[in-house]
Design a protein around this motif. Structure first.
Motif, short mmCIF file in Angstrom:
data_model
loop_
_atom_site.label_atom_id
_atom_site.label_comp_id
_atom_site.label_asym_id
_atom_site.label_seq_id
_atom_site.Cartn_x
_atom_site.Cartn_y
_atom_site.Cartn_z
N HIS B 104 77.30 30.71 54.93
CA HIS B 104 77.98 30.80 53.65
C HIS B 104 78.43 29.38 53.31
CE1 HIS B 104 81.10 32.93 50.82
NE2 HIS B 104 80.19 32.25 50.16
N VAL B 106 80.06 26.78 50.43
CA VAL B 106 80.88 26.82 49.22
C VAL B 106 81.17 25.40 48.73
CG1 VAL B 106 83.08 26.90 50.49
CG2 VAL B 106 82.98 27.80 48.16
N TRP B 242 80.71 26.84 43.20
CA TRP B 242 79.57 27.71 43.46
C TRP B 242 79.57 28.04 44.94
CZ3 TRP B 242 76.04 25.27 46.77
CH2 TRP B 242 76.01 23.87 46.75
N SER B 243 78.86 29.08 45.29
CA SER B 243 78.76 29.44 46.71
C SER B 243 77.40 30.07 46.96
CB SER B 243 79.93 30.36 47.10
OG SER B 243 79.54 31.68 47.36
N GLN B 244 76.91 29.89 48.15
CA GLN B 244 75.56 30.34 48.47
C GLN B 244 75.54 30.98 49.84
OE1 GLN B 244 72.44 29.86 46.56
NE2 GLN B 244 71.98 31.45 48.06
N LEU B 245 75.04 32.22 49.90
CA LEU B 245 74.79 32.84 51.19
C LEU B 245 73.36 32.56 51.62
CD1 LEU B 245 77.49 34.46 50.74
CD2 LEU B 245 76.34 36.32 51.95
#
Ligand code: HEM
Ligand code: HEM
Lengths: 458, 458
Positions: B104, B106, B242-245
């Motif tokens: 995860h 961020v 923004w955040s990305q898994l």
């Protein structure tokens, strides 16, 4: 850890009355036995000769697509998390079989108007699903050592990974029973369009769908691989409408499983309907022949709700208020009418207990009181939801929540009245928003030689 | 499996010259020892007396938030995947430490304009990061058995889960060095704004950021929990941009790890810079005191690119073409100038080999030729990317791709020239689109008593 080419090894023991009844096991197909390196080598030599000299590719490159490590016939490790769940059975797997940790759920629009094409896709999907749930590649031999001039029949990203308890569960949405496929008369009475509930903020792009597949596995790469390959196989007949990943399960479907936690930090699934509740499963989970759609007997109805959770607000809420909302202790999950101890998690609520000030200890508008069978004519659900975080919302917050999945015998008597209760008064509503919704009729399990949904089409 | 209250158990052995040098281990803090059930009980009794009678809560409910199971002092299982990675060290963990399976990531905007507030957040974050990477709750005792009238200091969803090799790695974006915090003069020369590359289709909402944190773990719930608690702690000073898994790692950072596969189905990370490449790490990964920003010595620069992959098109591409793009066999990962066998995965490319038709076996525009150090003045990257699927794209396809993360000593000499090469001629470009981009200066590791980025602020 290799994707095993045998089945029957390390299979999950079938819980009573579930997707893997004893009589289904002998029916489970023996996956083709291979001697991968020999086969691969001979195949490679064969093609190597004819394809040598292709521009940009040397002789060595002209061979087939050989995955010696992945095809080495190594049995799955024996660890439960890596094992295979039987695909065939009276009920579809992925309902009462033990909830896996990760999810990829996909909803499709059917883009063909041909019933025959639709049935073809269901047949092809069934073959691929049988293979993938056994830990094999999606396609037949072509997928792994097929001709180099063609696209592979498996996309490859799960090669080398074990079955990981992959289950694939199909459901048919109300729109599949419109005029296109001549199915209108067979729409089950229980497959109603869900009514609007107070507070709903549904995004049509995350709702509905003609068809859905729930892929659950202990390895998300395995679940994603399965959905992607089914989408690939269905290309031209179906198109992805929406898809949802879930990174953490929020319920248990068996008493052997520890209760996981949702993104409010509470144990979730404590009082879920579980595989061991045999009599309740017949009463509350599985559609029966007399329910108005005989083709659905042994199937179940799935309600999916994408629920955004306002975790930032929640995180600024006192522990007392959080616990009051669920009528449970956050740490142990015990009802607040019990002593706060681990071994009280499964205690019954004592809804009549009042405080010194004559207030009920479990508030009248607590989520668990409103959702409890006592308040809903005995109605229960088999919940099988997942936590999600889909990036951020553009307003400085994570787009996080619960992808709620609930199986039941009849949404008219189960999800709908319960959700009416909750939508009206649940204190939790301040912290959640329903942003996606769908309902599906999940047909009974597949018999060897049959295909997904064959009771509907024949 | 409980979140352990001890550190020092089951720690990952530190690879040479990495985030966990031998001398850092004794510095690692001894987490406070507790007798949870006693403590919990007495705490509960104490509060139970004073808080009894709170409206809507019974005496039993008035106690603190006790997590006996999670605080039971059970040591982590000894399995590597559950173990703790040391937080303190010369370098930050999460760079050359073994790449975990889930991510995860961020990126934050700093919303405060006060340098003191920013430093406070970094201090608080450091404390929480130390705790969470050790498998503990984010907050101090208040988090788990604190006052019921306050919000808990830990959000709870990882209670009961082991450390799961969680690493937390911080980076500072170019915009942090604007006028707000008096840091302009300390912006490292290597922290350039990335130039526009041909084909870029960047979404500003998925690009940039003042600050970023990479959370990697074997359990995604643990990674999500860490990011969420850091966001919670930073509330009022930072906001999620923004955040990305990422659900599956696409590279190895150690020779002990098997090479995983990306969503094109190819092994990815074969020729990655790895922990064992000690001399190369000094040359290519870690910033040195003479590099123009002494505060960055021992740190590294991170380039993040969100790359959409057109997997549906890819899946209709012949195997021959797929293999030509990478100059590697899909099954084994061996160069197409070698024999297609597992034990050839790590063979060197023979770029000069030609076919009978005098074509180079590895095409001139193959991804791996263009990205190879031979074509880039010896430049290398430590790739640490992840596969993602973020639902669907509204056009009937999965929104899938690679969240590319690459660490390096100087993007001006590494990422930028390599990506220029690729953007110009890579045949793979037909199947990928760069939709997000960011660059961060990741400071050196934290010494016990210090805080993230303290070399910049002091
Ligand atoms: C974000 C949304 C939701 C959250 C966080 C949530 C959380 C919880 C929690 C923590 C429990 C107590 C533990 C347990 O017995 O499982 C629970 C119970 C339950 N929930 Fe929910 N829930 C949500 C939405 C829903 C919805 C939409 C429904 C159905 C319409 C529902 C139906 C139930 C039921 C039937 C129970 C068991 C009640 C009992 O028999 O005690 N929940 N939920
Ligand atoms: C979706 C995008 C990408 C995919 C699917 C991809 C895939 C691959 C694959 C399969 C390999 C061969 C195995 C290996 O050595 O790791 C590779 C190598 C490599 N890639 Fe990429 N890549 C992508 C983007 C990039 C980008 C943006 C860069 C840097 C600008 C890059 C730099 C490299 C490097 C340096 C190598 C090793 C080359 C060598 O030394 O042989 N890749 N990539």
């Amino acid at each position: 850890m290799a994707r095993t080419t045998e089945d029957g090894t390390g299979r999950i023991p079938a819980p009573d009355g579930t997707a893997a009844p004893a009589e289904a096991t002998p029916e489970a197909p023996a996956a083709p036995q291979r001697e991968p390196s020999q086969r691969g080598l001979s195949r490679r030599r064969l093609l190597g000769a004819s394809a040598a000299g292709l521009a940009g590719l040397g002789a060595a490159a002209a061979g087939g697509y050989v995955v010696a490590d992945a095809r080495s016939g190594a049995r799955s490790s024996g660890s439960d998390a890596a094992a295979a769940v039987p695909f065939y059975g009276v009920h579809q797997a992925g309902i009462v079989t033990p909830a896996q940790d990760r999810l990829h759920f996909v909803s499709f629009d059917i883009t063909t108007t041909s019933r025959a094409d639709l049935v073809d896709v269901l047949r092809e999907w069934t073959k691929a699903a049988e293979r993938m749930t056994a830990g094999e590649a999606a396609g037949d031999t072509g997928a792994v050592d097929g001709p180099i001039e063609a696209p592979p029949e498996d996309t490859g990203e799960a090669l080398g990974l074990p079955a990981s308890q992959l289950t694939l569960t199909i459901g048919f949405g109300p729109t599949m029973f419109d005029r296109r496929f001549g199915l209108a008369a067979r729409r089950p009475p229980a497959l109603v369009d869900l009514p609007a509930f107070p507070g709903d903020a549904l995004d049509p792009a995350r709702s509905g769908g003609d068809l859905a597949i729930q892929a659950c596995a202990h390895d998300p790469q395995v679940a994603v691989h399965a959905v992607r390959n089914l989408a690939r196989i269905g290309f031209g007949a179906v198109a992805v409408r929406w898809s949802q990943l879930g990174f953490g399960r929020t319920s248990s479907t068996s008493r052997d499983q520890a209760t996981p936690r949702n993104l409010f930090g509470f144990k979730d699934g404590t009082r879920n309907l579980k595989a061991e509740d045999s009599a309740l499963l017949e009463e509350q989970l599985w559609a029966a022949p007399g329910d108005g759609a005989p083709w659905m007997a042994g199937g179940s109805y799935l309600v999916a709700r994408r629920m955004r959770m306002h975790i930032e607000t929640w995180d600024r809420t006192p522990l007392s208020e959080q616990q009051a909302i669920f009528g449970r202790f956050k740490g142990t999950g015990a009802p607040t009418t019990s002593v706060d101890a681990d071994d009280n998690e499964f205690d019954d609520f004592e809804f009549d207990t009042v405080t010194g000030a004559s207030e009920p200890v479990i508030a009248m508008d607590a989520h668990t009181r409103l959702a409890h069978p006592d308040q809903n004519a005995g109605a229960r659900l088999l919940r099988r939801g997942y936590n999600f975080v889909d990036g951020s919302d553009g307003l400085g917050r994570l787009d996080a929540g619960l992808f709620f999945l609930a199986y039941q015998r009849d949404p008219r008597k189960q999800f709908i009245p319960i959700q009416r209760n909750l939508a009206r008064s649940d204190t939790m509503n301040e912290y959640v928003k329903h942003v996606g919704s769908a309902v599906f009729a999940c047909p009974p399990g597949v018999r060897k030689g049959g295909y997904w949904g064959d009771t509907l089409f024949t």
